[in-house]
Write an enzyme that holds these catalytic residues in place. Structure first.
Site, PDB file in Angstrom:
ATOM      1  N   THR A  72       0.778  -1.146  -0.097  1.00  0.00           N
ATOM      2  CA  THR A  72       0.101  -0.048   0.191  1.00  0.00           C
ATOM      3  C   THR A  72       0.909   1.182  -0.016  1.00  0.00           C
ATOM      4  O   THR A  72       0.399   2.080  -0.767  1.00  0.00           O
ATOM      5  CB  THR A  72      -0.906  -0.115   1.288  1.00  0.00           C
ATOM      6  OG1 THR A  72      -1.739  -1.286   1.331  1.00  0.00           O
ATOM      7  CG2 THR A  72      -1.765   1.182   1.295  1.00  0.00           C
ATOM      8  N   ASN A 130      -6.511 -10.129  -6.310  1.00  0.00           N
ATOM      9  CA  ASN A 130      -6.509 -10.965  -4.867  1.00  0.00           C
ATOM     10  C   ASN A 130      -8.101 -11.381  -4.646  1.00  0.00           C
ATOM     11  O   ASN A 130      -7.938 -12.604  -3.761  1.00  0.00           O
ATOM     12  CB  ASN A 130      -6.456  -9.741  -3.928  1.00  0.00           C
ATOM     13  CG  ASN A 130      -7.214  -8.505  -3.819  1.00  0.00           C
ATOM     14  OD1 ASN A 130      -7.050  -7.834  -5.264  1.00  0.00           O
ATOM     15  ND2 ASN A 130      -7.929  -8.178  -2.921  1.00  0.00           N
ATOM     16  N   GLN A 151      -0.168  -9.699  -5.044  1.00  0.00           N
ATOM     17  CA  GLN A 151      -1.084 -11.014  -4.835  1.00  0.00           C
ATOM     18  C   GLN A 151      -0.089 -12.032  -5.855  1.00  0.00           C
ATOM     19  O   GLN A 151      -0.514 -13.360  -5.458  1.00  0.00           O
ATOM     20  CB  GLN A 151      -2.401 -10.836  -5.426  1.00  0.00           C
ATOM     21  CG  GLN A 151      -3.297 -11.923  -4.855  1.00  0.00           C
ATOM     22  CD  GLN A 151      -3.131 -11.828  -2.998  1.00  0.00           C
ATOM     23  OE1 GLN A 151      -3.141 -12.977  -2.621  1.00  0.00           O
ATOM     24  NE2 GLN A 151      -3.564 -10.755  -2.607  1.00  0.00           N
ATOM     25  N   SER A 169       4.707  -7.461  -1.765  1.00  0.00           N
ATOM     26  CA  SER A 169       4.382  -7.380  -0.392  1.00  0.00           C
ATOM     27  C   SER A 169       4.812  -8.786   0.371  1.00  0.00           C
ATOM     28  O   SER A 169       4.604  -9.717  -0.211  1.00  0.00           O
ATOM     29  CB  SER A 169       2.926  -7.471  -0.381  1.00  0.00           C
ATOM     30  OG  SER A 169       2.621  -7.122   1.297  1.00  0.00           O
ATOM     31  N   HIS A 171       4.235  -9.788   3.269  1.00  0.00           N
ATOM     32  CA  HIS A 171       3.675 -10.981   4.058  1.00  0.00           C
ATOM     33  C   HIS A 171       2.840 -11.800   3.466  1.00  0.00           C
ATOM     34  O   HIS A 171       2.231 -12.617   3.723  1.00  0.00           O
ATOM     35  CB  HIS A 171       2.779 -10.222   5.153  1.00  0.00           C
ATOM     36  CG  HIS A 171       1.428  -9.533   4.483  1.00  0.00           C
ATOM     37  ND1 HIS A 171       0.249  -9.898   4.357  1.00  0.00           N
ATOM     38  CD2 HIS A 171       1.465  -8.104   3.979  1.00  0.00           C
ATOM     39  CE1 HIS A 171      -0.554  -9.087   3.996  1.00  0.00           C
ATOM     40  NE2 HIS A 171       0.411  -8.075   3.693  1.00  0.00           N
ATOM     41  N   THR A 206      13.921   5.230   9.128  1.00  0.00           N
ATOM     42  CA  THR A 206      14.917   3.995   9.335  1.00  0.00           C
ATOM     43  C   THR A 206      14.360   2.943   8.940  1.00  0.00           C
ATOM     44  O   THR A 206      13.126   2.645   9.103  1.00  0.00           O
ATOM     45  CB  THR A 206      15.101   3.950  10.948  1.00  0.00           C
ATOM     46  OG1 THR A 206      15.521   5.413  11.506  1.00  0.00           O
ATOM     47  CG2 THR A 206      16.262   3.001  11.321  1.00  0.00           C
ATOM     48  N   CYS A 293     -14.663  -4.869   4.298  1.00  0.00           N
ATOM     49  CA  CYS A 293     -15.330  -4.122   5.320  1.00  0.00           C
ATOM     50  C   CYS A 293     -14.697  -2.794   5.677  1.00  0.00           C
ATOM     51  O   CYS A 293     -13.526  -2.605   5.415  1.00  0.00           O
ATOM     52  CB  CYS A 293     -15.090  -5.032   6.713  1.00  0.00           C
ATOM     53  SG  CYS A 293     -16.274  -5.976   7.243  1.00  0.00           S
TER      54      CYS A 293
HETATM   55  N1  PLP Z   1      -2.347  -4.987  -3.982  1.00  0.00           N
HETATM   56  C1  PLP Z   1      -2.998  -6.034  -3.804  1.00  0.00           C
HETATM   57  C2  PLP Z   1      -3.349  -6.988  -5.173  1.00  0.00           C
HETATM   58  C3  PLP Z   1      -3.308  -6.967  -2.675  1.00  0.00           C
HETATM   59  O1  PLP Z   1      -3.984  -7.979  -2.844  1.00  0.00           O
HETATM   60  C4  PLP Z   1      -2.893  -6.142  -1.510  1.00  0.00           C
HETATM   61  C5  PLP Z   1      -3.050  -6.902  -0.150  1.00  0.00           C
HETATM   62  O2  PLP Z   1      -4.140  -7.505   0.008  1.00  0.00           O
HETATM   63  C6  PLP Z   1      -2.073  -4.941  -1.787  1.00  0.00           C
HETATM   64  C7  PLP Z   1      -1.938  -4.518  -2.774  1.00  0.00           C
HETATM   65  C8  PLP Z   1      -1.720  -4.339  -0.337  1.00  0.00           C
HETATM   66  O3  PLP Z   1      -0.721  -4.829   0.254  1.00  0.00           O
HETATM   67  P1  PLP Z   1      -0.106  -4.538   1.781  1.00  0.00           P
HETATM   68  O4  PLP Z   1      -0.881  -5.524   2.598  1.00  0.00           O
HETATM   69  O5  PLP Z   1       1.325  -4.970   1.769  1.00  0.00           O
HETATM   70  O6  PLP Z   1      -0.234  -3.131   1.965  1.00  0.00           O
END
Ligand code: PLP
Length: 344
Positions: A72, A130, A151, A169, A171, A206, A293
């Protein structure tokens, strides 16, 4: 009660090597990579080593990466940093984009795909949805091509050759939360919007070295993760075939299209996705809906409606996204629980 996690597209558990690397770095390498003393220099050395590993995993040059706190954030930095040079020319945007992408575009002149790309300054396209798992190609050869690979990463190979900037991303691939990568091709007309000396003056603040070292561990395991995700396709297909056999009103969104191997977007007409999700949660299964949500109210998913489905249909979607290595027995148990709930 035994829990089964089928919401890999929301987040994935950190890999054991990632947990170890983060814990070790928090205890031992807490120096600030910008400091000039020995503790700082040690941290700097590890930071650059991790940058080289992550860059190699992406097929990019280390200097082209900017470590951020989330995809994000990366999308915000990227789009806001491009805006001054691109001016008021429109952006051509995929309508099913994630809100992480749509929010920083709020004050842009936006044209929605499949509109005419003529005159657009940039094109914004997610590599994989996603919500549905559908894979998308990067259209055209426009000025600046932006790929949201958050994703797709770790689930299918991601190509940087057809874009000028991309976000990833941590995670979603078994890395830590709070770390992501912004990749930019050299020469992009981009200016920093979060100033500071770090990350070659491209992202102030940092660096979170433990998270970045954890990310490097997750990237090292990407080839194995890709193979394990690819192996999920037959399991997914069998589950989908079973669900479709229950009622002619049920549909798999994107079936027959190129899709992520782990994702099923089930349109269960006659049921509320949210109710089915809650019932499955009570039965021990974590899944998701095709809704988002926002401050307590559940809105139907724009990404589903953009594919031509009604608001009511969008509220009837259930998303099942498997983790790499999902056990066939757990998938069968999920299918049985889902059937019980839908039959009630
Ligand atoms: N873009 C897509 C297609 C995603 O599925 C997600 C998270 O679900 C994001 C961006 C945002 O990722 P982050 O959680 O690292 O902000």
């Amino acid at each position: 009660m035994e829990r089964h996690y089928f919401d890999a597209n929301a987040t994935a558990p950190p890999l054991p090597t990632v947990v170890d690397a983060v814990a070790r770095a928090m205890a031992e390498t807490w120096g600030n990579p910008t400091s000039t003393h020995r503790e700082g220099q040690r941290a700097r050395h590890l930071l650059e080593e991790a940058r080289r590993s992550v860059a190699a995993g992406l097929g990019a040059a280390p200097a082209e990466l900017v470590f951020c706190a989330s995809a994000t954030e990366a999308l915000h930095l990227l789009l806001r940093g491009l805006r001054p040079a691109l001016g008021d020319r429109p952006a051509l945007v995929f309508p099913g984009e994630h809100s992480a992408c749509l929010n920083p575009l709020a004050d842009w002149a936006v044209r929605w795909m499949p509109d005419d790309p003529e005159g657009c300054a940039t094109v914004v396209q997610m590599a994989a949805s996603n919500e549905t798992g559908i894979l998308y190609a990067m259209p055209g050869h426009l000025a600046v091509r932006i790929k949201d690979a958050a994703q797709a990463w770790g689930k299918v190979p991601v190509d940087l050759a057809d874009c000028d900037a991309a976000v990833f991303s941590g995670h979603k691939i078994g890395g830590p939360r709070g770390v992501a990568v912004l990749w930019m091709r050299p020469g992009l007309p981009w200016t920093a919007v979060m100033e500071g000396p770090q990350e070659r003056r491209r992202r102030g603040g940092t660096e979170d070295l433990p998270a970045i070292l954890g990310l490097a561990e997750a990237v090292a395991e990407l080839p194995a993760r890709l193979a394990r995700n690819a192996a999920l396709a037959p399991l997914r297909d069998a589950l989908e075939a079973e669900v479709l056999s229950w009622s002619p009103d049920y549909e798999v969104i994107g079936r027959g299209l190129p899709r992520l191997p782990n994702t099923s977007s089930l349109l269960l007409r006659g049921h509320l996705g949210e109710s089915v999700q809650i019932a499955l949660d009570l039965a021990g299964f974590a899944v998701s809906t095709g809704s988002a949500c926002h401050s307590g109210s559940t809105k139907p998913s724009h990404a589903i409606m953009t594919l031509g489905y009604s608001e009511q249909e969008a509220r009837s979607v259930l998303r099942i996204s498997m983790l790499p290595g999902a056990a066939p027995e757990a998938v069968a148990a999920l299918g049985a629980a889902l059937k019980r709930i839908l039959d009630q």
